[in-house]
Design a protein around this motif. Structure first.
Motif, PDB file in Angstrom:
ATOM      1  N   LEU A 189       0.860  -1.193   0.000  1.00  0.00           N
ATOM      2  CA  LEU A 189       0.000   0.000   0.000  1.00  0.00           C
ATOM      3  C   LEU A 189       0.895   1.242   0.000  1.00  0.00           C
ATOM      4  CD1 LEU A 189      -2.984   0.999   0.244  1.00  0.00           C
ATOM      5  CD2 LEU A 189      -2.552   1.228   2.690  1.00  0.00           C
TER       6      LEU A 189
ATOM      7  N   VAL B  95       0.891   5.644  -1.209  1.00  0.00           N
ATOM      8  CA  VAL B  95       0.290   6.830  -1.807  1.00  0.00           C
ATOM      9  C   VAL B  95       1.455   7.735  -2.223  1.00  0.00           C
ATOM     10  CG1 VAL B  95      -1.102   8.894  -1.297  1.00  0.00           C
ATOM     11  CG2 VAL B  95      -1.835   6.636  -0.498  1.00  0.00           C
TER      12      VAL B  95
ATOM     13  N   ARG C 240      -0.088  12.376   0.376  1.00  0.00           N
ATOM     14  CA  ARG C 240      -0.410  11.620   1.599  1.00  0.00           C
ATOM     15  C   ARG C 240      -1.210  12.465   2.582  1.00  0.00           C
ATOM     16  NH1 ARG C 240       5.503   8.604   1.816  1.00  0.00           N
ATOM     17  NH2 ARG C 240       5.057   7.377  -0.059  1.00  0.00           N
ATOM     18  N   GLY C 241      -1.972  11.771   3.430  1.00  0.00           N
ATOM     19  CA  GLY C 241      -2.728  12.458   4.470  1.00  0.00           C
ATOM     20  C   GLY C 241      -4.005  13.112   3.973  1.00  0.00           C
ATOM     21  N   ARG C 242      -4.463  12.716   2.776  1.00  0.00           N
ATOM     22  CA  ARG C 242      -5.695  13.299   2.228  1.00  0.00           C
ATOM     23  C   ARG C 242      -6.775  12.265   1.996  1.00  0.00           C
ATOM     24  NH1 ARG C 242      -3.692  17.255  -2.612  1.00  0.00           N
ATOM     25  NH2 ARG C 242      -1.688  17.844  -1.738  1.00  0.00           N
ATOM     26  N   GLY C 243      -6.578  11.063   2.522  1.00  0.00           N
ATOM     27  CA  GLY C 243      -7.644  10.067   2.452  1.00  0.00           C
ATOM     28  C   GLY C 243      -7.503   9.022   1.363  1.00  0.00           C
TER      29      GLY C 243
ATOM     30  N   GLY D 292      -5.180   6.609   0.997  1.00  0.00           N
ATOM     31  CA  GLY D 292      -4.906   5.296   1.589  1.00  0.00           C
ATOM     32  C   GLY D 292      -6.165   4.676   2.173  1.00  0.00           C
ATOM     33  N   THR D 293      -6.981   5.505   2.821  1.00  0.00           N
ATOM     34  CA  THR D 293      -8.237   5.018   3.394  1.00  0.00           C
ATOM     35  C   THR D 293      -9.152   4.491   2.294  1.00  0.00           C
ATOM     36  OG1 THR D 293      -8.070   6.620   5.186  1.00  0.00           O
ATOM     37  CG2 THR D 293     -10.263   5.727   4.741  1.00  0.00           C
TER      38      THR D 293
ATOM     39  N   ASN E  67       6.908   1.596  11.718  1.00  0.00           N
ATOM     40  CA  ASN E  67       6.039   2.459  10.890  1.00  0.00           C
ATOM     41  C   ASN E  67       4.767   2.823  11.670  1.00  0.00           C
ATOM     42  OD1 ASN E  67       4.678   3.805   8.872  1.00  0.00           O
ATOM     43  ND2 ASN E  67       4.923   2.189   7.328  1.00  0.00           N
TER      44      ASN E  67
ATOM     45  N   ASP F  20       3.077   5.537  11.804  1.00  0.00           N
ATOM     46  CA  ASP F  20       2.070   6.337  11.091  1.00  0.00           C
ATOM     47  C   ASP F  20       1.081   5.435  10.362  1.00  0.00           C
ATOM     48  OD1 ASP F  20       3.189   8.684  11.953  1.00  0.00           O
ATOM     49  OD2 ASP F  20       4.445   8.936  10.184  1.00  0.00           O
TER      50      ASP F  20
ATOM     51  N   ARG G  21      -1.126   3.595  12.832  1.00  0.00           N
ATOM     52  CA  ARG G  21      -2.214   4.432  13.352  1.00  0.00           C
ATOM     53  C   ARG G  21      -3.415   4.438  12.382  1.00  0.00           C
ATOM     54  NH1 ARG G  21       0.801   8.550  14.189  1.00  0.00           N
ATOM     55  NH2 ARG G  21       0.100   9.901  12.502  1.00  0.00           N
TER      56      ARG G  21
ATOM     57  N   ARG H   9      -7.133   2.851  13.213  1.00  0.00           N
ATOM     58  CA  ARG H   9      -8.325   3.689  13.112  1.00  0.00           C
ATOM     59  C   ARG H   9      -9.383   3.042  12.210  1.00  0.00           C
ATOM     60  NH1 ARG H   9      -6.185   8.858  11.986  1.00  0.00           N
ATOM     61  NH2 ARG H   9      -6.504   8.590   9.771  1.00  0.00           N
TER      62      ARG H   9
HETATM   63  C1  COA Z   1       0.529   4.745   4.807  1.00  0.00           C
HETATM   64  C2  COA Z   1      -0.128   5.410   3.596  1.00  0.00           C
HETATM   65  C3  COA Z   1      -0.423   4.370   2.539  1.00  0.00           C
HETATM   66  C4  COA Z   1      -1.426   6.056   4.044  1.00  0.00           C
HETATM   67  O1  COA Z   1      -2.027   6.687   2.950  1.00  0.00           O
HETATM   68  P1  COA Z   1      -2.616   8.165   3.131  1.00  0.00           P
HETATM   69  O2  COA Z   1      -3.344   8.495   1.899  1.00  0.00           O
HETATM   70  O3  COA Z   1      -1.512   9.062   3.523  1.00  0.00           O
HETATM   71  O4  COA Z   1      -3.599   7.896   4.351  1.00  0.00           O
HETATM   72  P2  COA Z   1      -4.939   8.667   4.709  1.00  0.00           P
HETATM   73  O5  COA Z   1      -4.839  10.071   4.218  1.00  0.00           O
HETATM   74  O6  COA Z   1      -6.079   7.874   4.267  1.00  0.00           O
HETATM   75  O7  COA Z   1      -4.934   8.622   6.251  1.00  0.00           O
HETATM   76  C5  COA Z   1      -4.017   9.465   6.932  1.00  0.00           C
HETATM   77  C6  COA Z   1      -3.308   8.637   7.935  1.00  0.00           C
HETATM   78  O8  COA Z   1      -2.313   7.849   7.310  1.00  0.00           O
HETATM   79  C7  COA Z   1      -1.223   7.715   8.189  1.00  0.00           C
HETATM   80  N1  COA Z   1      -0.026   8.135   7.505  1.00  0.00           N
HETATM   81  C8  COA Z   1       1.038   7.326   7.356  1.00  0.00           C
HETATM   82  N2  COA Z   1       2.014   7.939   6.711  1.00  0.00           N
HETATM   83  C9  COA Z   1       1.587   9.203   6.439  1.00  0.00           C
HETATM   84  C10 COA Z   1       2.178  10.336   5.792  1.00  0.00           C
HETATM   85  N3  COA Z   1       3.419  10.297   5.292  1.00  0.00           N
HETATM   86  N4  COA Z   1       1.450  11.472   5.682  1.00  0.00           N
HETATM   87  C11 COA Z   1       0.212  11.521   6.203  1.00  0.00           C
HETATM   88  N5  COA Z   1      -0.403  10.479   6.811  1.00  0.00           N
HETATM   89  C12 COA Z   1       0.290   9.323   6.939  1.00  0.00           C
HETATM   90  C13 COA Z   1      -1.525   8.519   9.419  1.00  0.00           C
HETATM   91  O9  COA Z   1      -2.066   7.596  10.357  1.00  0.00           O
HETATM   92  C14 COA Z   1      -2.602   9.462   8.984  1.00  0.00           C
HETATM   93  O10 COA Z   1      -3.501   9.694  10.008  1.00  0.00           O
HETATM   94  P3  COA Z   1      -3.262  10.800  11.125  1.00  0.00           P
HETATM   95  O11 COA Z   1      -4.171  11.878  10.705  1.00  0.00           O
HETATM   96  O12 COA Z   1      -3.663  10.083  12.350  1.00  0.00           O
HETATM   97  O13 COA Z   1      -1.829  11.210  11.103  1.00  0.00           O
HETATM   98  C15 COA Z   1       0.784   6.523   2.985  1.00  0.00           C
HETATM   99  O14 COA Z   1       1.000   7.503   3.920  1.00  0.00           O
HETATM  100  C16 COA Z   1       2.100   6.003   2.437  1.00  0.00           C
HETATM  101  O15 COA Z   1       2.200   5.692   1.248  1.00  0.00           O
HETATM  102  N6  COA Z   1       3.135   5.898   3.290  1.00  0.00           N
HETATM  103  C17 COA Z   1       4.436   5.391   2.861  1.00  0.00           C
HETATM  104  C18 COA Z   1       4.371   3.902   2.528  1.00  0.00           C
HETATM  105  C19 COA Z   1       3.844   3.087   3.697  1.00  0.00           C
HETATM  106  O16 COA Z   1       4.245   3.275   4.839  1.00  0.00           O
HETATM  107  N7  COA Z   1       2.933   2.154   3.375  1.00  0.00           N
HETATM  108  C20 COA Z   1       2.335   1.274   4.353  1.00  0.00           C
HETATM  109  C21 COA Z   1       3.038  -0.019   4.376  1.00  0.00           C
HETATM  110  S1  COA Z   1       2.355  -1.101   5.612  1.00  0.00           S
END
Ligand code: COA
Length: 181
Positions: free
Chosen positions: A94, A96, A101-104, A106-107, A133, A135, A138, A142
């Motif tokens: 997974l 983004v 990132r942080g705009r929904g 991943g959700t 990891n 972040d 978390r 959630r």
């Molecule tokens: C983890 C990831 C896929 C989440 O996607 P996202 O689109 O940023 O997630 P969302 O916007 O839906 O949700 C935001 C949450 O993602 C998490 N998050 C993880 N990494 C983040 C980042 N770099 N920036 C912002 N949010 C992040 C946080 O929990 C955040 O919630 P918070 O408001 O409590 O901080 C993305 O941040 C990413 O690509 N990270 C790097 C690769 C990775 O770690 N992948 C997961 C492998 S298990």
């Protein structure tokens, strides 16, 4: 499933034309152009989908890829995780795009994966997350994923944008979520 379109509650940060779908041939070309990777990650994931073991989900806004994830239909990749939860599907890889990132996104990707797994009759969906990891952990917590205490260590190689090779050793804990009956 290949190439179908799936809209899952687009979040307000993006226009309502954001959609999440299994990658198709046309998407693969657009992905390679708009989001290039040194190791052709998109091609590798798409090959797994063509072989029937996985679905390569990609979130789009118009022609712009936002993020992606791979649904492993044959269960978790890690040996310990697979032994503990053989009947689950796993979402891995997974990611983004950093600037989005942080705009929904991943959700939305995770919810799309859950919906597809439910459609296929699965009761459990899993994600493996690195112990360092917090972040990502978390986000999974959630969304209802529970730590299992099941740990796998995996090694992998990747190439960064400057062509530099990396060898990583990652310790992952499996998190699990029960899907609606
Ligand atoms: C983890 C990831 C896929 C989440 O996607 P996202 O689109 O940023 O997630 P969302 O916007 O839906 O949700 C935001 C949450 O993602 C998490 N998050 C993880 N990494 C983040 C980042 N770099 N920036 C912002 N949010 C992040 C946080 O929990 C955040 O919630 P918070 O408001 O409590 O901080 C993305 O941040 C990413 O690509 N990270 C790097 C690769 C990775 O770690 N992948 C997961 C492998 S298990």
């Amino acid at each position: 499933m290949n190439g179908s379109m799936l809209c899952v509650d687009p979040l307000p940060w993006f226009d309502c034309d954001m959609d999440t779908r299994a990658c198709n041939e046309h998407d693969l070309v657009a992905l390679r152009n708009a989001w290039p990777t040194a190791d052709d990650v998109h091609g590798a994931h798409y090959t797994e989908q063509r072989e029937g073991t996985a679905t390569y989900l990609v979130a789009w806004q118009d022609e712009e890829p936002l993020g992606s994830g791979l649904i492993q239909w044959h269960g978790p990749i890690g040996m310990n995780a697979r032994a503990a939860f053989p009947d689950s599907v796993e979402v891995n890889h997974l990611q983004v795009r950093p600037e989005l990132r942080g705009r929904g996104v991943g959700t939305v990707l995770l919810k799309a994966a859950e919906q597809l797994a439910e459609n296929r009759g699965y009761k459990l969906i899993a994600v493996g997350v690195a112990l360092d990891n917090p972040d990502a952990t978390r986000l999974y917590r959630r969304l209802g994923y529970t730590p299992t205490g099941v740990i796998d260590v995996c090694a992998y190689d990747w190439t960064d944008d400057d062509g530099q090779q990396h060898h990583e050793i990652e310790t992952d804990q499996l998190l699990i979520k029960r899907l609606s009956p």
